[in-house]
Scaffold this active site. Sequence first.
Site, PDB file in Angstrom:
ATOM      1  N   ASN A 255       0.877  -1.176   0.000  1.00 55.22           N
ATOM      2  CA  ASN A 255       0.000   0.000   0.000  1.00 55.22           C
ATOM      3  C   ASN A 255       0.911   1.222   0.000  1.00 55.22           C
ATOM      4  OD1 ASN A 255      -1.808   2.045   0.476  1.00 55.22           O
ATOM      5  ND2 ASN A 255      -2.254   1.470   2.606  1.00 55.22           N
ATOM      6  N   TRP A 256       1.042   1.829  -1.170  1.00 53.90           N
ATOM      7  CA  TRP A 256       1.985   2.949  -1.297  1.00 53.90           C
ATOM      8  C   TRP A 256       1.470   4.219  -0.621  1.00 53.90           C
ATOM      9  CZ3 TRP A 256       4.057   2.864  -7.094  1.00 53.90           C
ATOM     10  CH2 TRP A 256       4.804   1.685  -7.273  1.00 53.90           C
ATOM     11  N   LYS A 257       0.210   4.231  -0.252  1.00 50.15           N
ATOM     12  CA  LYS A 257      -0.411   5.439   0.341  1.00 50.15           C
ATOM     13  C   LYS A 257      -0.138   6.648  -0.573  1.00 50.15           C
ATOM     14  CE  LYS A 257       0.199   3.409   4.856  1.00 50.15           C
ATOM     15  NZ  LYS A 257      -0.024   3.566   6.284  1.00 50.15           N
TER      16      LYS A 257
ATOM     17  N   HIS B 293      -9.593   1.000   4.752  1.00 51.82           N
ATOM     18  CA  HIS B 293      -8.326   1.203   5.456  1.00 51.82           C
ATOM     19  C   HIS B 293      -8.575   2.139   6.642  1.00 51.82           C
ATOM     20  CE1 HIS B 293      -4.250   2.468   6.359  1.00 51.82           C
ATOM     21  NE2 HIS B 293      -3.841   1.397   5.712  1.00 51.82           N
TER      22      HIS B 293
ATOM     23  N   GLU C 239      -6.989   4.545   7.793  1.00 53.34           N
ATOM     24  CA  GLU C 239      -6.771   5.973   7.515  1.00 53.34           C
ATOM     25  C   GLU C 239      -7.996   6.575   6.817  1.00 53.34           C
ATOM     26  OE1 GLU C 239      -2.957   5.534   5.563  1.00 53.34           O
ATOM     27  OE2 GLU C 239      -2.089   4.972   7.491  1.00 53.34           O
TER      28      GLU C 239
ATOM     29  N   GLU D  96      -5.716  -5.271  10.417  1.00 48.28           N
ATOM     30  CA  GLU D  96      -4.712  -4.222  10.631  1.00 48.28           C
ATOM     31  C   GLU D  96      -5.016  -3.497  11.938  1.00 48.28           C
ATOM     32  OE1 GLU D  96      -2.662  -3.089   6.760  1.00 48.28           O
ATOM     33  OE2 GLU D  96      -4.312  -1.693   7.001  1.00 48.28           O
TER      34      GLU D  96
ATOM     35  N   GLY E 195       2.016   2.055  10.724  1.00 48.17           N
ATOM     36  CA  GLY E 195       2.945   3.176  10.577  1.00 48.17           C
ATOM     37  C   GLY E 195       3.592   3.608  11.889  1.00 48.17           C
TER      38      GLY E 195
ATOM     39  N   SER F 199       3.089  -2.390  10.375  1.00 46.07           N
ATOM     40  CA  SER F 199       4.541  -2.363  10.589  1.00 46.07           C
ATOM     41  C   SER F 199       5.218  -3.699  10.290  1.00 46.07           C
ATOM     42  CB  SER F 199       4.869  -1.878  12.015  1.00 46.07           C
ATOM     43  OG  SER F 199       4.404  -0.552  12.191  1.00 46.07           O
TER      44      SER F 199
ATOM     45  N   GLY G 141       2.603  -1.266   4.293  1.00 41.45           N
ATOM     46  CA  GLY G 141       2.661   0.170   4.017  1.00 41.45           C
ATOM     47  C   GLY G 141       4.089   0.628   3.794  1.00 41.45           C
ATOM     48  N   GLY G 142       4.681   1.217   4.821  1.00 43.14           N
ATOM     49  CA  GLY G 142       6.008   1.832   4.710  1.00 43.14           C
ATOM     50  C   GLY G 142       7.053   0.946   4.044  1.00 43.14           C
TER      51      GLY G 142
HETATM   52  C1  PEP Z   1      -0.967  -0.029   5.910  1.00 45.47           C
HETATM   53  O1  PEP Z   1      -0.976   1.149   5.564  1.00 45.47           O
HETATM   54  O2  PEP Z   1      -1.874  -0.774   5.530  1.00 45.47           O
HETATM   55  C2  PEP Z   1       0.118  -0.493   6.768  1.00 45.47           C
HETATM   56  C3  PEP Z   1       0.060  -1.695   7.251  1.00 45.47           C
HETATM   57  O3  PEP Z   1       1.152   0.397   7.005  1.00 45.47           O
HETATM   58  P1  PEP Z   1       2.560   0.071   7.704  1.00 45.47           P
HETATM   59  O4  PEP Z   1       3.048  -1.226   7.126  1.00 45.47           O
HETATM   60  O5  PEP Z   1       3.419   1.230   7.379  1.00 45.47           O
HETATM   61  O6  PEP Z   1       2.275  -0.056   9.168  1.00 45.47           O
END
Ligand code: PEP
Length: 249
Positions: A9-11, A95, A97, A167, A173, A212, A233-234
């Site tokens: 997930n590049w956000k 998600h 966010e 999640e 994040g 994470s 994500g990251g």
């Molecule tokens: C996400 O945005 O779905 C996510 C899991 O982010 P991260 O891996 O950065 O925690």
Amino acid sequence: MRKRLVAGNWKMHGNLIENKNLLNAILPSLDKLPGADFAVCVPYPYLSSVQVLLQGTKVLLGAQTVSQHDKGAYTGEISVNMLKDFGCIYVIVGHSERRMLFGENNQTVAEKYIAAQKGNLVPILCVGETLEQRERGITEEIIKEQLKVVTELAGVESLKNAVIAYEPVWAIGTGKTATPQQAQDVHVFIRKMITAQNTQIAHELTILYGGSVKAGNASELFAMADIDGGLIGGASLIAEEFIAICRAV
Ligand code: PEP
């Protein structure tokens, strides 16, 4: 055998050059990895260029949200058919966010899930509790409610063409990862909830963990019996990290 999947997930990150560099760095390695599906969920403006870069590779394209409406006066929104025009296979819905920053609730998330499936996109349905909810001991209640709205409106059969991502909001994040056992416990809870309605569908349902996930913790998370991959994500923005996570699955 359940399908295993790692989706990035590049956000709201990247640009034309960075995306190209990132994909050039990861695609040769991912193409050699058997036994799992891989996807990148990219910002809308880059669907077209990323579609071209993914051509002839095994990495699938996804988006990060979608409108619940087919078409019409919804300024700024993007429909399922528009995503299909660019070869999207997956779309993330619900998600945390989107839920927290953009006011999406269980009802709108379910509507987006239904719209995605109506247009033959595979929704990656995100569920998860906040830290406050976990500390109050209501994690299962929250997940149950998030899933119940979807199964009531779309039917349990719809899960044949969906992926669920657990999640925990407190792990997204933040660098704090759920322990493998904490994640496994919630995955088992989700599978049991679906088993109560349809054993076969529950057994075949791909349930991802997200929060994470990094190269350093992916193997122990993916080794748990009910964790079928990850939503990343990251770490999906760092080629070596994402390749290592995909290898771990
Ligand atoms: C996400 O945005 O779905 C996510 C899991 O982010 P991260 O891996 O950065 O925690």
